[in-house]
Write a protein that holds these residues in place. Sequence first.
Motif, PDB file in Angstrom:
ATOM      1  N   PRO A 106       0.859  -1.184   0.000  1.00  0.00           N
ATOM      2  CA  PRO A 106       0.000   0.000   0.000  1.00  0.00           C
ATOM      3  C   PRO A 106       0.895   1.234   0.000  1.00  0.00           C
ATOM      4  N   GLY A 107       0.563   2.216  -0.795  1.00  0.00           N
ATOM      5  CA  GLY A 107       1.419   3.381  -0.975  1.00  0.00           C
ATOM      6  C   GLY A 107       1.616   4.234   0.250  1.00  0.00           C
ATOM      7  N   TYR A 108       0.886   3.941   1.306  1.00  0.00           N
ATOM      8  CA  TYR A 108       0.969   4.772   2.507  1.00  0.00           C
ATOM      9  C   TYR A 108       1.765   4.109   3.617  1.00  0.00           C
ATOM     10  N   GLN A 109       2.505   3.056   3.328  1.00  0.00           N
ATOM     11  CA  GLN A 109       3.289   2.384   4.352  1.00  0.00           C
ATOM     12  C   GLN A 109       4.765   2.376   3.982  1.00  0.00           C
ATOM     13  N   ASP A 110       5.607   2.281   5.010  1.00  0.00           N
ATOM     14  CA  ASP A 110       7.045   2.245   4.806  1.00  0.00           C
ATOM     15  C   ASP A 110       7.569   0.847   5.110  1.00  0.00           C
ATOM     16  N   PHE A 111       8.051   0.177   4.082  1.00  0.00           N
ATOM     17  CA  PHE A 111       8.611  -1.153   4.249  1.00  0.00           C
ATOM     18  C   PHE A 111      10.111  -1.148   3.972  1.00  0.00           C
ATOM     19  N   GLY A 112      10.760  -0.036   4.289  1.00  0.00           N
ATOM     20  CA  GLY A 112      12.185   0.115   4.007  1.00  0.00           C
ATOM     21  C   GLY A 112      13.054  -0.990   4.567  1.00  0.00           C
ATOM     22  N   ASP A 113      12.753  -1.456   5.787  1.00  0.00           N
ATOM     23  CA  ASP A 113      13.572  -2.505   6.392  1.00  0.00           C
ATOM     24  C   ASP A 113      13.485  -3.817   5.600  1.00  0.00           C
ATOM     25  N   LEU A 114      12.297  -4.159   5.150  1.00  0.00           N
ATOM     26  CA  LEU A 114      12.142  -5.372   4.337  1.00  0.00           C
ATOM     27  C   LEU A 114      12.767  -5.182   2.959  1.00  0.00           C
ATOM     28  N   LEU A 115      12.552  -4.026   2.365  1.00  0.00           N
ATOM     29  CA  LEU A 115      13.107  -3.765   1.035  1.00  0.00           C
ATOM     30  C   LEU A 115      14.630  -3.802   1.054  1.00  0.00           C
ATOM     31  N   ASP A 116      15.225  -3.342   2.160  1.00  0.00           N
ATOM     32  CA  ASP A 116      16.682  -3.377   2.282  1.00  0.00           C
ATOM     33  C   ASP A 116      17.219  -4.797   2.263  1.00  0.00           C
ATOM     34  N   ARG A 117      16.423  -5.754   2.723  1.00  0.00           N
ATOM     35  CA  ARG A 117      16.841  -7.159   2.786  1.00  0.00           C
ATOM     36  C   ARG A 117      16.389  -7.970   1.583  1.00  0.00           C
ATOM     37  N   LEU A 118      15.550  -7.391   0.732  1.00  0.00           N
ATOM     38  CA  LEU A 118      14.919  -8.135  -0.351  1.00  0.00           C
ATOM     39  C   LEU A 118      15.873  -8.603  -1.440  1.00  0.00           C
ATOM     40  N   GLY A 119      16.744  -7.747  -1.878  1.00  0.00           N
ATOM     41  CA  GLY A 119      17.595  -8.059  -3.025  1.00  0.00           C
ATOM     42  C   GLY A 119      17.330  -7.042  -4.120  1.00  0.00           C
ATOM     43  N   LYS A 120      17.761  -7.380  -5.331  1.00  0.00           N
ATOM     44  CA  LYS A 120      17.689  -6.457  -6.458  1.00  0.00           C
ATOM     45  C   LYS A 120      16.239  -6.213  -6.899  1.00  0.00           C
ATOM     46  N   HIS A 121      15.827  -4.956  -6.828  1.00  0.00           N
ATOM     47  CA  HIS A 121      14.459  -4.574  -7.195  1.00  0.00           C
ATOM     48  C   HIS A 121      14.402  -3.061  -7.414  1.00  0.00           C
ATOM     49  N   LYS A 122      13.285  -2.637  -7.940  1.00  0.00           N
ATOM     50  CA  LYS A 122      12.930  -1.220  -8.032  1.00  0.00           C
ATOM     51  C   LYS A 122      11.514  -1.126  -7.487  1.00  0.00           C
ATOM     52  N   HIS A 123      11.131   0.058  -7.052  1.00  0.00           N
ATOM     53  CA  HIS A 123       9.751   0.177  -6.598  1.00  0.00           C
ATOM     54  C   HIS A 123       9.224   1.575  -6.823  1.00  0.00           C
ATOM     55  N   GLY A 124       7.928   1.622  -7.006  1.00  0.00           N
ATOM     56  CA  GLY A 124       7.199   2.873  -7.098  1.00  0.00           C
ATOM     57  C   GLY A 124       6.389   3.034  -5.828  1.00  0.00           C
ATOM     58  N   ARG A 125       5.351   3.818  -5.896  1.00  0.00           N
ATOM     59  CA  ARG A 125       4.548   4.065  -4.695  1.00  0.00           C
ATOM     60  C   ARG A 125       3.832   2.804  -4.206  1.00  0.00           C
ATOM     61  N   ALA A 126       3.310   2.001  -5.100  1.00  0.00           N
ATOM     62  CA  ALA A 126       2.569   0.807  -4.694  1.00  0.00           C
ATOM     63  C   ALA A 126       2.965  -0.431  -5.488  1.00  0.00           C
ATOM     64  N   CYS A 127       4.033  -0.352  -6.263  1.00  0.00           N
ATOM     65  CA  CYS A 127       4.481  -1.489  -7.072  1.00  0.00           C
ATOM     66  C   CYS A 127       5.939  -1.798  -6.786  1.00  0.00           C
ATOM     67  N   LEU A 128       6.240  -3.071  -6.876  1.00  0.00           N
ATOM     68  CA  LEU A 128       7.596  -3.553  -6.741  1.00  0.00           C
ATOM     69  C   LEU A 128       7.948  -4.209  -8.070  1.00  0.00           C
ATOM     70  N   TYR A 129       9.113  -3.886  -8.617  1.00  0.00           N
ATOM     71  CA  TYR A 129       9.521  -4.429  -9.907  1.00  0.00           C
ATOM     72  C   TYR A 129      10.752  -5.309  -9.714  1.00  0.00           C
ATOM     73  N   ILE A 130      10.660  -6.540 -10.205  1.00  0.00           N
ATOM     74  CA  ILE A 130      11.745  -7.504 -10.107  1.00  0.00           C
ATOM     75  C   ILE A 130      12.031  -8.035 -11.508  1.00  0.00           C
ATOM     76  N   ASN A 131      13.288  -8.045 -11.904  1.00  0.00           N
ATOM     77  CA  ASN A 131      13.633  -8.587 -13.221  1.00  0.00           C
ATOM     78  C   ASN A 131      13.453 -10.092 -13.264  1.00  0.00           C
ATOM     79  N   LYS A 132      13.982 -10.775 -12.244  1.00  0.00           N
ATOM     80  CA  LYS A 132      13.803 -12.224 -12.157  1.00  0.00           C
ATOM     81  C   LYS A 132      13.763 -12.611 -10.683  1.00  0.00           C
ATOM     82  N   LEU A 133      13.017 -13.647 -10.406  1.00  0.00           N
ATOM     83  CA  LEU A 133      12.798 -14.072  -9.031  1.00  0.00           C
ATOM     84  C   LEU A 133      14.105 -14.434  -8.322  1.00  0.00           C
TER      85      LEU A 133
END
Length: 143
Positions: free
Chosen positions: A87-114
């Motif tokens: 949801p665009g109104y939440q901060d998931f920075g801690d999880l995103l920092d651990r996720l791996g290679k990705h990009k994200h917008g306000r409510a979307c996460l973009y991954i090239n390959k799993l």
Amino acid sequence: MSANKTQPTSESVQAFLDTVQPERRRSDAQALDRLFREVTGFEPVMWGPSIIGYGAYHYVYASEREGDFLATGFAPRKSALSLYIMPGYQDFGDLLDRLGKHKHGRACLYINKLADVDQQVLAELIRAGLDGLDKIWPVRAAP
């Protein structure tokens, strides 16, 4: 007021997944389907021609606009896997920092390959997004 352009359909999720190209993208999409089913507990529903959604919610904005939309899901796009989990109104920075290679917008996460991301962290992110959404608008099974 106009309805959302993206609506649930009766199209088969499996039939859609079977058409995803190239093979690597199809394999990733099938793995994501299994992950989303496991984490959410919802059966998938096609939303429009290319988004696979898990769960739904009814929203009402202060502007009085209201409607229904998928709670979480993904679309295996040509350029990347687009995941609708934050949801665009939440901060998931801690999880995103651990996720791996990705990009994200306000409510979307973009991954090239799993393979570029930690799937356990991705599962945590899906759950956190769903739980956060449910605190604002109750999440239910999609129609």
